[in-house]
Structure formats: structure tokens, C-alpha cells
Scaffold this motif. Structure first.
Motif, PDB file in Angstrom:
ATOM      1  N   PRO A   4       0.809  -1.217   0.000  1.00  0.00           N
ATOM      2  CA  PRO A   4       0.000   0.000   0.000  1.00  0.00           C
ATOM      3  C   PRO A   4       0.848   1.275   0.000  1.00  0.00           C
ATOM      4  O   PRO A   4       0.372   2.328  -0.364  1.00  0.00           O
ATOM      5  N   MET A   5       2.109   1.174   0.404  1.00  0.00           N
ATOM      6  CA  MET A   5       2.934   2.379   0.417  1.00  0.00           C
ATOM      7  C   MET A   5       3.631   2.622  -0.915  1.00  0.00           C
ATOM      8  O   MET A   5       4.173   3.681  -1.137  1.00  0.00           O
ATOM      9  N   GLY A   6       3.650   1.665  -1.796  1.00  0.00           N
ATOM     10  CA  GLY A   6       4.224   1.845  -3.125  1.00  0.00           C
ATOM     11  C   GLY A   6       5.743   1.935  -3.111  1.00  0.00           C
ATOM     12  O   GLY A   6       6.407   1.760  -2.085  1.00  0.00           O
ATOM     13  N   TRP A   7       6.302   2.213  -4.282  1.00  0.00           N
ATOM     14  CA  TRP A   7       7.761   2.266  -4.414  1.00  0.00           C
ATOM     15  C   TRP A   7       8.361   3.460  -3.696  1.00  0.00           C
ATOM     16  O   TRP A   7       9.464   3.393  -3.162  1.00  0.00           O
ATOM     17  N   GLY A   8       7.661   4.579  -3.689  1.00  0.00           N
ATOM     18  CA  GLY A   8       8.174   5.768  -3.002  1.00  0.00           C
ATOM     19  C   GLY A   8       8.331   5.539  -1.510  1.00  0.00           C
ATOM     20  O   GLY A   8       9.314   5.947  -0.901  1.00  0.00           O
ATOM     21  N   GLY A   9       7.360   4.873  -0.914  1.00  0.00           N
ATOM     22  CA  GLY A   9       7.439   4.569   0.520  1.00  0.00           C
ATOM     23  C   GLY A   9       8.558   3.603   0.831  1.00  0.00           C
ATOM     24  O   GLY A   9       9.268   3.751   1.825  1.00  0.00           O
ATOM     25  N   PHE A  10       8.737   2.625  -0.056  1.00  0.00           N
ATOM     26  CA  PHE A  10       9.825   1.674   0.138  1.00  0.00           C
ATOM     27  C   PHE A  10      11.182   2.375   0.027  1.00  0.00           C
ATOM     28  O   PHE A  10      12.085   2.119   0.822  1.00  0.00           O
ATOM     29  N   ALA A  11      11.316   3.272  -0.943  1.00  0.00           N
ATOM     30  CA  ALA A  11      12.577   4.000  -1.126  1.00  0.00           C
ATOM     31  C   ALA A  11      12.879   4.873   0.094  1.00  0.00           C
ATOM     32  O   ALA A  11      14.018   4.934   0.557  1.00  0.00           O
ATOM     33  N   MET A  12      11.874   5.540   0.632  1.00  0.00           N
ATOM     34  CA  MET A  12      12.074   6.372   1.826  1.00  0.00           C
ATOM     35  C   MET A  12      12.444   5.523   3.036  1.00  0.00           C
ATOM     36  O   MET A  12      13.289   5.919   3.844  1.00  0.00           O
ATOM     37  N   MET A  13      11.823   4.361   3.166  1.00  0.00           N
ATOM     38  CA  MET A  13      12.147   3.465   4.275  1.00  0.00           C
ATOM     39  C   MET A  13      13.598   2.991   4.166  1.00  0.00           C
ATOM     40  O   MET A  13      14.336   2.986   5.152  1.00  0.00           O
ATOM     41  N   ALA A  14      14.026   2.621   2.962  1.00  0.00           N
ATOM     42  CA  ALA A  14      15.396   2.162   2.763  1.00  0.00           C
ATOM     43  C   ALA A  14      16.386   3.292   3.026  1.00  0.00           C
ATOM     44  O   ALA A  14      17.417   3.082   3.682  1.00  0.00           O
ATOM     45  N   LEU A  16      20.517   5.967   6.501  1.00  0.00           N
ATOM     46  CA  LEU A  16      20.920   7.136   7.289  1.00  0.00           C
ATOM     47  C   LEU A  16      21.045   6.801   8.774  1.00  0.00           C
ATOM     48  O   LEU A  16      21.975   7.254   9.442  1.00  0.00           O
ATOM     49  N   PHE A  17      20.121   6.000   9.296  1.00  0.00           N
ATOM     50  CA  PHE A  17      20.179   5.620  10.701  1.00  0.00           C
ATOM     51  C   PHE A  17      21.453   4.837  11.015  1.00  0.00           C
ATOM     52  O   PHE A  17      22.197   5.177  11.936  1.00  0.00           O
ATOM     53  N   TRP A  18      21.709   3.773  10.240  1.00  0.00           N
ATOM     54  CA  TRP A  18      22.880   2.951  10.516  1.00  0.00           C
ATOM     55  C   TRP A  18      24.177   3.701  10.223  1.00  0.00           C
ATOM     56  O   TRP A  18      25.183   3.497  10.897  1.00  0.00           O
ATOM     57  N   GLY A  19      24.162   4.581   9.231  1.00  0.00           N
ATOM     58  CA  GLY A  19      25.330   5.420   8.977  1.00  0.00           C
ATOM     59  C   GLY A  19      25.621   6.338  10.156  1.00  0.00           C
ATOM     60  O   GLY A  19      26.772   6.549  10.534  1.00  0.00           O
ATOM     61  N   GLY A  20      24.566   6.878  10.755  1.00  0.00           N
ATOM     62  CA  GLY A  20      24.733   7.717  11.941  1.00  0.00           C
ATOM     63  C   GLY A  20      25.267   6.935  13.123  1.00  0.00           C
ATOM     64  O   GLY A  20      26.113   7.433  13.873  1.00  0.00           O
ATOM     65  N   VAL A  21      24.783   5.714  13.307  1.00  0.00           N
ATOM     66  CA  VAL A  21      25.283   4.873  14.409  1.00  0.00           C
ATOM     67  C   VAL A  21      26.764   4.574  14.215  1.00  0.00           C
ATOM     68  O   VAL A  21      27.562   4.690  15.162  1.00  0.00           O
ATOM     69  N   VAL A  22      27.162   4.209  13.004  1.00  0.00           N
ATOM     70  CA  VAL A  22      28.565   3.914  12.724  1.00  0.00           C
ATOM     71  C   VAL A  22      29.421   5.156  12.932  1.00  0.00           C
ATOM     72  O   VAL A  22      30.506   5.085  13.535  1.00  0.00           O
TER      73      VAL A  22
END
Length: 75
Positions: free
Chosen positions: A10-20, A25-31
């Protein structure tokens, strides 16, 4: 009761791209945070320990010890 097929998210490709992107960004910030913290922690074979050993052996005097220690601390 008729069942309709469910195709896709239901979120489509745009939602998937934003989630990815958010995950990257989250894991890059943790590292990045871990790297910054590890650089601030003195290492076991630190220059301070070597400097203290040289003072204890008598290789340098207290004045030179303080001068070099201040130089190391300012880095």
C-alpha cells in the motif's frame, strides 16, 4: 464472497525508497557515532603511558614531561 487479489504494497515504491533511505541514514549515523567515540578513547599503548615510563626511567625530567604532556593533551 469474492476475494480480490492483493498486488504490491500500500505504500508503493516511493514509501519503500524512503524506508530504505531512512535505514541507511540511521545505521550510517550509528557507525559515525561509534567512530567518533572510539577516536576520543585513549588506547592501551598511548603516548601518555610511554611518557610516564620515560619519566620513571629517568630519560626525561619533570619539566620536559609536563611540556610534552601539555602538547599531547592539546591534540
Amino acid at each position: 464472497m469474492k476475494m480480490y487479489g492483493y498486488y504490491g504494497s500500500p505504500m508503493g515504491w516511493g514509501g519503500f525508497a524512503m524506508m530504505a533511505l531512512t535505514m541507511v541514514l540511521f545505521w550510517g549515523g550509528v557507525v559515525a557515532l561509534v567512530v567518533v567515540l572510539l577516536r576520543k578513547v585513549p588506547h592501551a599503548g598511548s603516548a601518555h603511558r610511554i611518557l610516564e615510563e620515560r619519566l620513571a626511567k629517568g630519560d626525561i625530567d619533570a619539566e620536559e614531561f609536563e611540556r610534552v604532556r601539555r602538547t599531547l593533551d592539546s591534540r
